[in-house]
Design an enzyme around this catalytic site. Structure first.
Site, PDB file in Angstrom:
ATOM      1  N   SER A 140      10.942  -1.103  -1.039  1.00 32.64           N
ATOM      2  CA  SER A 140      10.254   0.010  -0.394  1.00 32.64           C
ATOM      3  C   SER A 140      10.608  -0.003   1.088  1.00 32.64           C
ATOM      4  O   SER A 140      10.875  -1.075   1.659  1.00 32.64           O
ATOM      5  CB  SER A 140       8.733  -0.129  -0.561  1.00 32.64           C
ATOM      6  OG  SER A 140       8.032   0.741   0.303  1.00 32.64           O
ATOM      7  N   TYR A 154       0.900  -5.109   0.117  1.00 35.95           N
ATOM      8  CA  TYR A 154       1.974  -4.392  -0.572  1.00 35.95           C
ATOM      9  C   TYR A 154       3.284  -4.512   0.208  1.00 35.95           C
ATOM     10  O   TYR A 154       4.338  -4.847  -0.353  1.00 35.95           O
ATOM     11  CB  TYR A 154       1.582  -2.924  -0.745  1.00 35.95           C
ATOM     12  CG  TYR A 154       2.672  -2.076  -1.350  1.00 35.95           C
ATOM     13  CD1 TYR A 154       2.859  -2.044  -2.725  1.00 35.95           C
ATOM     14  CD2 TYR A 154       3.513  -1.306  -0.543  1.00 35.95           C
ATOM     15  CE1 TYR A 154       3.867  -1.269  -3.291  1.00 35.95           C
ATOM     16  CE2 TYR A 154       4.520  -0.537  -1.103  1.00 35.95           C
ATOM     17  CZ  TYR A 154       4.692  -0.515  -2.475  1.00 35.95           C
ATOM     18  OH  TYR A 154       5.694   0.244  -3.025  1.00 35.95           O
TER      19      TYR A 154
END
Length: 248
Positions: A140, A154
């Site tokens: 990501s 995350y």
């Protein structure tokens, strides 16, 4: 051509759309996820659209590490051999540290990093045996810098995943086994469907088209879609913290 592809987390979102787009390109597929009802529905859709392809599905929780190895080995045998494995399964849960939601942060950490480590181990077991294959990690853009509040854990897991991939890529440099890390920007998916007005977000099909193109090109690293995420990733990486805080 990497004929046979395994995708984890394929029951929805980016994983399901990757399956559709790779099928359209003529790839046989092994699809895994926890929600096997969705997997079977997706398989029916893909077989109806592409009857010449072989599509196998397996229920898999990547936190059941023994099962990861079992499913990867079985899918490898079913398709003749797996040429590409895409480590995609993940969670987006999270809360600011110290606010009583260690359970959510732990679950994200275990799934996104330890679960991914199990997948990488199982994939590399297969690839080392034949000295061939393409291992893809879906990271990501949040991996570029530490991020605050609900995405702290995350982002850390995605950074850890990117580092794991880079270490493996360094080890295998110049050898037949290839390793790619894909850094998606804001792409609409089930994970973020509750977010109404995220700036720069693109539809699932558009974003996944960029992911699939980067994977097919076997780029070592790719920020996708390239515009605006390649230049923005550089800005995020070097921006001083006060500036970064105003940007996110």
């Amino acid at each position: 051509m990497r004929r046979n592809i395994l995708i984890t987390g394929a029951s929805a979102g980016l994983g399901a759309e990757m399956a559709r787009q790779f099928a359209a390109k003529g790839h046989n597929l092994a699809l895994t996820a926890r929600r096997d009802d969705r997997l079977h529905s997706l398989r029916k859709e893909l077989i109806a659209d592409h009857p010449q392809l072989e599509v196998v599905v397996h229920k898999l929780d990547v936190n059941d590490h023994d099962q990861v190895f079992e499913v990867f080995r079985k899918a490898d045998a079913e398709l003749g051999q797996l040429d590409r494995i895409i480590v995609n399964a993940g969670l987006g849960k999270g809360a600011p540290l110290g606010t009583g939601r260690f359970d959510a942060n732990r679950q994200t950490a275990m799934t996104n990093f330890v679960g991914a480590l199990a997948q990488a181990e199982a994939a590399m077991e297969l690839f080392r045996a034949r000295n061939a294959g393409h291992l893809v990690f879906i990271s990501s853009v949040s991996a570029v810098r530490g991020l605050p509040k609900t995405v702290t854990t995350y982002a850390a897991t995605k950074a850890g995943l990117a580092s794991l991939a880079e270490g493996l890529r360094l080890e295998l440099l110049g050898k037949p086994i290839k390793v790619s890390t894909i850094f998606p920007g804001y792409i609409r998916s089930e994970m973020n469907e509750h977010v109404a007005n995220t700036p720069l977000i693109v539809d699932t099909a558009v974003g996944v088209r960029a992911i699939v193109a980067a994977i097919e090109a076997e780029k070592p690293k790719a920020y996708v879609p390239s515009w605006p995420w390649s230049p923005l990733a550089r800005v995020f990486r070097y921006a001083p913290l006060p500036l970064l805080k105003r940007m996110i």
